[in-house]
Write a protein that holds these residues in place. Structure first.
Motif, short mmCIF file in Angstrom:
data_model
loop_
_atom_site.label_atom_id
_atom_site.label_comp_id
_atom_site.label_asym_id
_atom_site.label_seq_id
_atom_site.Cartn_x
_atom_site.Cartn_y
_atom_site.Cartn_z
N LEU A 81 9.34 -2.01 8.70
CA LEU A 81 9.64 -2.54 7.37
C LEU A 81 10.76 -3.57 7.45
CD1 LEU A 81 9.18 -2.19 4.27
CD2 LEU A 81 11.04 -0.55 4.34
N TYR A 82 11.78 -3.30 8.24
CA TYR A 82 12.91 -4.22 8.32
C TYR A 82 12.72 -5.31 9.37
CZ TYR A 82 15.44 -1.32 5.10
OH TYR A 82 15.83 -0.63 3.99
N CYS B 297 9.33 -6.67 10.77
CA CYS B 297 8.21 -7.56 10.45
C CYS B 297 8.02 -7.75 8.94
CB CYS B 297 6.92 -6.99 11.03
SG CYS B 297 6.96 -6.80 12.81
N GLY B 298 8.49 -6.81 8.14
CA GLY B 298 8.23 -6.88 6.71
C GLY B 298 9.41 -7.31 5.88
N TRP C 58 10.33 -10.31 4.95
CA TRP C 58 9.95 -11.30 3.94
C TRP C 58 9.21 -10.64 2.77
CZ3 TRP C 58 4.82 -12.13 2.79
CH2 TRP C 58 3.90 -11.57 3.68
N MET C 59 8.50 -9.54 3.04
CA MET C 59 7.82 -8.83 1.97
C MET C 59 8.83 -8.11 1.07
SD MET C 59 4.95 -8.49 0.68
CE MET C 59 3.47 -8.47 1.63
N LEU C 60 9.94 -7.63 1.65
CA LEU C 60 11.00 -7.04 0.83
C LEU C 60 11.64 -8.08 -0.08
CD1 LEU C 60 12.81 -4.68 3.35
CD2 LEU C 60 11.55 -4.03 1.32
N LEU D 132 10.19 -10.84 -1.15
CA LEU D 132 9.19 -11.20 -2.15
C LEU D 132 9.07 -10.11 -3.23
CD1 LEU D 132 6.91 -13.21 -2.94
CD2 LEU D 132 5.37 -11.77 -1.61
N GLY D 133 9.12 -8.84 -2.82
CA GLY D 133 9.07 -7.75 -3.79
C GLY D 133 10.29 -7.75 -4.71
N TRP E 247 12.06 -10.38 -5.53
CA TRP E 247 11.89 -11.53 -6.41
C TRP E 247 10.91 -11.23 -7.54
CZ3 TRP E 247 14.24 -15.72 -7.78
CH2 TRP E 247 13.57 -16.70 -8.47
#
Length: 173
Positions: free
Chosen positions: A136-137, A139-140, A142-144, A146-147, A149
Motif C-alpha cells: 500500500l505504501y 506501489c499504491g 499515488w492511489m492514497l 488520489l483517494g 483528493w
C-alpha cells in the motif's frame, strides 16, 4: 469459528436488506454503518485485521459526510421506520428473493473452505495483510493521494449542496 462467520454473513445480508428496503435516509445510513461493521468483522475472521481496521475507519469517516448530507436534505418530521407496512413488504420481498437465489443457485457449495489467511500453510507465520501494508505504501502511494483528493472534493461538494436556503440546487425549502 464457522458459526461466528455464518452469523456475521447473515447479519451482513440483513444489514444490506435494511439499507435497500428503507426509504428514509436516517435508518438507511444506520443500516449501512451496521453492515460496514459486520463486513469488517468478516474480514477479521478471515485473517485480515489491519485491512479491516483501515476500512472501518475510512468508511465511518465517509459515512459521517454522507449522513450529514442526507440529514440536511431530508426534512421529514416522521420518517418511515422498519416497522411500517411498506418497508416491511420490501424487506419480505428482498429476503424472499435472496432465499430463492440461495436455494436455486448455491446447491453443493459446502462450508469446507473457510480458513483464514494465517491458517493456510502448516508452520508459516506470515499474514497476508502485513504484506498488503507494505504494498500500500510502496506501489499504491499515488492511489492514497488520489483517494485523499477525492474525499476532499466530495467534502466540498457536500458543503456546497447543503450551504443555505438560497444556494444549492437540491434545496426545495
Amino acid at each position: 469459528m464457522m458459526y461466528v462467520m455464518m452469523v456475521l454473513m447473515v447479519s451482513f445480508v440483513l444489514g444490506l436488506v435494511a439499507v435497500a428496503s428503507n426509504p428514509s435516509p436516517y435508518f438507511a445510513a444506520l443500516g449501512l454503518v451496521v453492515s460496514a461493521g459486520v463486513g469488517c468483522g468478516l474480514l477479521v475472521g478471515s485473517g485480515s485485521s489491519f485491512l479491516s481496521l483501515v476500512l472501518f475507519l475510512i468508511y465511518l469517516g465517509g459515512m459521517m459526510v454522507v449522513f450529514a448530507y442526507t440529514a440536511a436534505l431530508a426534512a421529514e418530521p416522521h420518517p418511515e421506520s422498519w416497522g411500517d407496512l411498506s418497508v416491511l413488504l420490501y424487506v419480505v420481498g428482498y429476503l424472499g428473493v435472496l432465499v430463492w437465489v440461495g436455494l436455486n443457485f448455491m446447491v453443493g457449495w459446502g462450508w469446507g473452505g473457510w480458513m483464514g489467511g494465517e491458517e493456510c500453510v502448516g508452520m508459516e507465520m506470515i499474514r497476508g495483510d502485513i504484506s498488503g501494508v507494505a504494498l500500500l505504501y510502496s506501489c499504491g502511494g499515488w492511489m492514497l493521494v488520489l483517494g485523499g483528493w477525492m474525499l476532499l472534493l466530495t467534502l466540498f461538494v457536500v458543503l456546497e449542496l447543503t450551504r443555505g436556503l438560497s444556494w444549492g440546487a437540491l434545496r426545495v425549502v
